[in-house]
Design an enzyme around this catalytic site. Sequence first.
Site, PDB file in Angstrom:
ATOM      1  N   TYR A  25      18.919  47.010 -32.733  1.00  0.00           N
ATOM      2  CA  TYR A  25      19.728  47.219 -33.940  1.00  0.00           C
ATOM      3  C   TYR A  25      18.998  46.696 -35.181  1.00  0.00           C
ATOM      4  CZ  TYR A  25      23.394  46.714 -37.413  1.00  0.00           C
ATOM      5  OH  TYR A  25      24.121  46.776 -38.576  1.00  0.00           O
ATOM      6  N   GLU A  82      22.644  31.469 -34.726  1.00  0.00           N
ATOM      7  CA  GLU A  82      21.374  32.189 -34.633  1.00  0.00           C
ATOM      8  C   GLU A  82      21.611  33.691 -34.512  1.00  0.00           C
ATOM      9  OE1 GLU A  82      17.319  32.952 -34.504  1.00  0.00           O
ATOM     10  OE2 GLU A  82      18.337  31.109 -35.072  1.00  0.00           O
ATOM     11  N   GLY A  96      33.943  40.705 -33.743  1.00  0.00           N
ATOM     12  CA  GLY A  96      32.980  39.869 -34.465  1.00  0.00           C
ATOM     13  C   GLY A  96      33.687  38.740 -35.192  1.00  0.00           C
ATOM     14  N   TYR A 130      30.586  39.163 -43.772  1.00  0.00           N
ATOM     15  CA  TYR A 130      30.537  37.721 -44.010  1.00  0.00           C
ATOM     16  C   TYR A 130      31.185  37.348 -45.338  1.00  0.00           C
ATOM     17  CZ  TYR A 130      27.285  37.595 -40.062  1.00  0.00           C
ATOM     18  OH  TYR A 130      26.716  37.718 -38.830  1.00  0.00           O
TER      19      TYR A 130
END
Length: 156
Positions: A25, A82, A96, A130
Amino acid sequence: MFTIRKATPEDAPVIFDLIKKLAVYEKMEDEVVTSVEELQENIFVKKFGHVIIGEEDGIPAGFALYFYNFSTFVGKPGLYLEDLYVEPEHRGKGYGKTLLIELTKIAKAENCGRMEWSVLNWNQPAIDFYESLQAKPMNEWTVYRLDGKGIADLAG
């Protein structure tokens, strides 16, 4: 049904597979040089990292790999994310976000002063995600890296 659990040593092949998919990805598949055995050793024996796995009806749908760093200014540990990855067929279901919320619970339980991660500049869907969660970019900082060769050269 979506559930999250801590990974076990038996999950190393699943983690490796998800890492390879993440690398594809991110257009970085040539950079995956680790192995299942190395992941087992470094995550579960040496405990350099920690992994949570999100499952839909018992089938792995995504994962998050994190470790702890330390802030000298805050005087507390920080949780560094990470990698966060959700399989394409499971995206758009809130998995997510659920994985990220689980990490905030871990950070809170460990009295972390902050939680940080990096995102590729071209990954606008991740950036939008985010920022929708009130995460702020650290635009005044630039990440530097020494790779294995750089470490060896500098160490002598």
